[in-house]
Design a protein around this motif. Structure first.
Motif, PDB file in Angstrom:
ATOM      1  N   MET A  55      11.381 -13.952  -6.597  1.00  0.00           N
ATOM      2  CA  MET A  55      10.510 -12.846  -6.265  1.00  0.00           C
ATOM      3  C   MET A  55      11.365 -11.689  -5.761  1.00  0.00           C
ATOM      4  O   MET A  55      12.294 -11.904  -4.982  1.00  0.00           O
ATOM      5  CB  MET A  55       9.499 -13.274  -5.207  1.00  0.00           C
ATOM      6  CG  MET A  55       8.526 -14.348  -5.683  1.00  0.00           C
ATOM      7  SD  MET A  55       7.385 -14.896  -4.393  1.00  0.00           S
ATOM      8  CE  MET A  55       8.481 -15.902  -3.416  1.00  0.00           C
ATOM      9  N   SER A  56      11.035 -10.505  -6.155  1.00  0.00           N
ATOM     10  CA  SER A  56      11.839  -9.350  -5.758  1.00  0.00           C
ATOM     11  C   SER A  56      11.650  -8.980  -4.285  1.00  0.00           C
ATOM     12  O   SER A  56      12.565  -8.466  -3.653  1.00  0.00           O
ATOM     13  CB  SER A  56      11.502  -8.149  -6.638  1.00  0.00           C
ATOM     14  OG  SER A  56      10.140  -7.793  -6.491  1.00  0.00           O
ATOM     15  N   GLU A  57      10.488  -9.261  -3.721  1.00  0.00           N
ATOM     16  CA  GLU A  57      10.181  -8.886  -2.339  1.00  0.00           C
ATOM     17  C   GLU A  57      10.553  -9.968  -1.325  1.00  0.00           C
ATOM     18  O   GLU A  57      10.984  -9.674  -0.213  1.00  0.00           O
ATOM     19  CB  GLU A  57       8.683  -8.573  -2.221  1.00  0.00           C
ATOM     20  CG  GLU A  57       8.202  -8.213  -0.843  1.00  0.00           C
ATOM     21  CD  GLU A  57       8.610  -6.819  -0.389  1.00  0.00           C
ATOM     22  OE1 GLU A  57       8.497  -6.556   0.821  1.00  0.00           O
ATOM     23  OE2 GLU A  57       9.035  -6.007  -1.217  1.00  0.00           O
ATOM     24  N   LEU A  58      10.394 -11.242  -1.701  1.00  0.00           N
ATOM     25  CA  LEU A  58      10.561 -12.351  -0.758  1.00  0.00           C
ATOM     26  C   LEU A  58      11.625 -13.331  -1.213  1.00  0.00           C
ATOM     27  O   LEU A  58      11.917 -13.449  -2.399  1.00  0.00           O
ATOM     28  CB  LEU A  58       9.230 -13.110  -0.611  1.00  0.00           C
ATOM     29  CG  LEU A  58       8.028 -12.322  -0.100  1.00  0.00           C
ATOM     30  CD1 LEU A  58       6.783 -13.175  -0.139  1.00  0.00           C
ATOM     31  CD2 LEU A  58       8.275 -11.772   1.285  1.00  0.00           C
TER      32      LEU A  58
ATOM     33  N   GLU B  52       2.750  -6.716  -1.113  1.00  0.00           N
ATOM     34  CA  GLU B  52       3.542  -6.956  -2.314  1.00  0.00           C
ATOM     35  C   GLU B  52       4.049  -8.395  -2.368  1.00  0.00           C
ATOM     36  O   GLU B  52       4.009  -9.046  -3.409  1.00  0.00           O
ATOM     37  CB  GLU B  52       4.712  -5.978  -2.387  1.00  0.00           C
ATOM     38  CG  GLU B  52       5.441  -6.029  -3.716  1.00  0.00           C
ATOM     39  CD  GLU B  52       6.523  -4.971  -3.838  1.00  0.00           C
ATOM     40  OE1 GLU B  52       7.445  -5.183  -4.646  1.00  0.00           O
ATOM     41  OE2 GLU B  52       6.455  -3.940  -3.143  1.00  0.00           O
ATOM     42  N   GLY B  53       4.505  -8.902  -1.234  1.00  0.00           N
ATOM     43  CA  GLY B  53       4.956 -10.293  -1.180  1.00  0.00           C
ATOM     44  C   GLY B  53       3.833 -11.266  -1.478  1.00  0.00           C
ATOM     45  O   GLY B  53       4.023 -12.253  -2.194  1.00  0.00           O
ATOM     46  N   CYS B  54       2.633 -10.998  -0.958  1.00  0.00           N
ATOM     47  CA  CYS B  54       1.483 -11.859  -1.229  1.00  0.00           C
ATOM     48  C   CYS B  54       1.147 -11.871  -2.713  1.00  0.00           C
ATOM     49  O   CYS B  54       0.845 -12.930  -3.274  1.00  0.00           O
ATOM     50  CB  CYS B  54       0.272 -11.397  -0.421  1.00  0.00           C
ATOM     51  SG  CYS B  54       0.369 -11.751   1.335  1.00  0.00           S
ATOM     52  N   GLU B  55       1.203 -10.716  -3.342  1.00  0.00           N
ATOM     53  CA  GLU B  55       0.941 -10.639  -4.780  1.00  0.00           C
ATOM     54  C   GLU B  55       1.964 -11.467  -5.551  1.00  0.00           C
ATOM     55  O   GLU B  55       1.626 -12.168  -6.500  1.00  0.00           O
ATOM     56  CB  GLU B  55       0.969  -9.185  -5.260  1.00  0.00           C
ATOM     57  CG  GLU B  55      -0.290  -8.427  -4.942  1.00  0.00           C
ATOM     58  CD  GLU B  55      -1.503  -8.977  -5.664  1.00  0.00           C
ATOM     59  OE1 GLU B  55      -1.389  -9.468  -6.805  1.00  0.00           O
ATOM     60  OE2 GLU B  55      -2.597  -8.919  -5.076  1.00  0.00           O
ATOM     61  N   GLN B  56       3.218 -11.404  -5.140  1.00  0.00           N
ATOM     62  CA  GLN B  56       4.267 -12.160  -5.830  1.00  0.00           C
ATOM     63  C   GLN B  56       4.088 -13.662  -5.620  1.00  0.00           C
ATOM     64  O   GLN B  56       4.280 -14.444  -6.553  1.00  0.00           O
ATOM     65  CB  GLN B  56       5.654 -11.699  -5.367  1.00  0.00           C
ATOM     66  CG  GLN B  56       5.973 -10.304  -5.842  1.00  0.00           C
ATOM     67  CD  GLN B  56       7.288  -9.780  -5.311  1.00  0.00           C
ATOM     68  OE1 GLN B  56       8.058 -10.480  -4.667  1.00  0.00           O
ATOM     69  NE2 GLN B  56       7.548  -8.511  -5.583  1.00  0.00           N
ATOM     70  N   ILE B  57       3.699 -14.068  -4.416  1.00  0.00           N
ATOM     71  CA  ILE B  57       3.422 -15.484  -4.160  1.00  0.00           C
ATOM     72  C   ILE B  57       2.298 -15.951  -5.074  1.00  0.00           C
ATOM     73  O   ILE B  57       2.395 -16.996  -5.715  1.00  0.00           O
ATOM     74  CB  ILE B  57       3.046 -15.720  -2.675  1.00  0.00           C
ATOM     75  CG1 ILE B  57       4.258 -15.527  -1.767  1.00  0.00           C
ATOM     76  CG2 ILE B  57       2.448 -17.119  -2.481  1.00  0.00           C
ATOM     77  CD1 ILE B  57       3.913 -15.477  -0.285  1.00  0.00           C
ATOM     78  N   SER B  58       1.232 -15.169  -5.128  1.00  0.00           N
ATOM     79  CA  SER B  58       0.091 -15.519  -5.961  1.00  0.00           C
ATOM     80  C   SER B  58       0.492 -15.645  -7.434  1.00  0.00           C
ATOM     81  O   SER B  58       0.081 -16.590  -8.124  1.00  0.00           O
ATOM     82  CB  SER B  58      -1.004 -14.457  -5.797  1.00  0.00           C
ATOM     83  OG  SER B  58      -2.116 -14.774  -6.575  1.00  0.00           O
ATOM     84  N   GLN B  59       1.320 -14.740  -7.926  1.00  0.00           N
ATOM     85  CA  GLN B  59       1.775 -14.778  -9.322  1.00  0.00           C
ATOM     86  C   GLN B  59       2.610 -16.024  -9.605  1.00  0.00           C
ATOM     87  O   GLN B  59       2.424 -16.675 -10.634  1.00  0.00           O
ATOM     88  CB  GLN B  59       2.576 -13.524  -9.651  1.00  0.00           C
ATOM     89  CG  GLN B  59       1.739 -12.275  -9.708  1.00  0.00           C
ATOM     90  CD  GLN B  59       2.582 -11.003  -9.776  1.00  0.00           C
ATOM     91  OE1 GLN B  59       3.807 -11.042  -9.814  1.00  0.00           O
ATOM     92  NE2 GLN B  59       1.909  -9.857  -9.771  1.00  0.00           N
TER      93      GLN B  59
END
Length: 144
Positions: free
Chosen positions: A1-4, A94-101
């Motif tokens: 993930m780019s954010e986390l 943004e991190g939550c969206e990446q986790i979800s993806q």
């Protein structure tokens, strides 16, 4: 993930002999959520994702902090029902969206506090050190 980035993943059982989940602690990849105190402790703010080992489900816990010291000391919170949060978490969108993806990519469904706080079967007893009272919730069933 780019954010986390994964800071720590706990595959153990917290001394209980068995855990039905894996606790994954994620923090900001850019290092902005990491601070070293003068006493040598490194404090890291982040999000925990509890991944159920019994079913393809997970929950995200409210932002929290872990700390560790070169001498092996440190602290962190155990997953608990009152920390389960809905998406999106302010400041962590943004991190939550990446986790979800990532979870979607692996067929894992995020569940929230409304479902997890529902009562389990009335006479069900679960040997857990995460329980918050005499009556078990769905959280206790899936994340014990």
């Amino acid at each position: 993930m780019s954010e986390l980035v994964v800071e720590h993943a706990e595959f153990g059982h917290y001394g209980s002999g068995y855990a039905s989940f894996v606790d994954v602690f994620l923090t900001r990849r850019d290092g902005s959520a990491r601070h070293v105190d003068p006493d040598g402790y490194t404090a890291v703010e982040g999000l925990s994702v509890a991944l159920c080992r019994l079913a393809p489900i997970a929950c995200i816990l409210a932002p929290d902090e872990r700390s560790y010291h070169p001498a092996g000391r440190g602290y962190h919170s155990m997953p608990r029902l009152d920390a389960v949060t809905e998406m999106l978490i302010p400041g962590w969108e943004e991190g939550c969206e990446q986790i979800s993806q990532v979870l979607d990519l692996h067929g894992i469904t995020l569940v929230g506090p409304r479902l997890l706080s529902r009562p389990a079967l009335p006479h069900l007893i679960i040997d857990t050190n995460l329980g918050d009272g005499p009556h078990c919730s769905i959280f206790d069933v899936w994340f014990h």
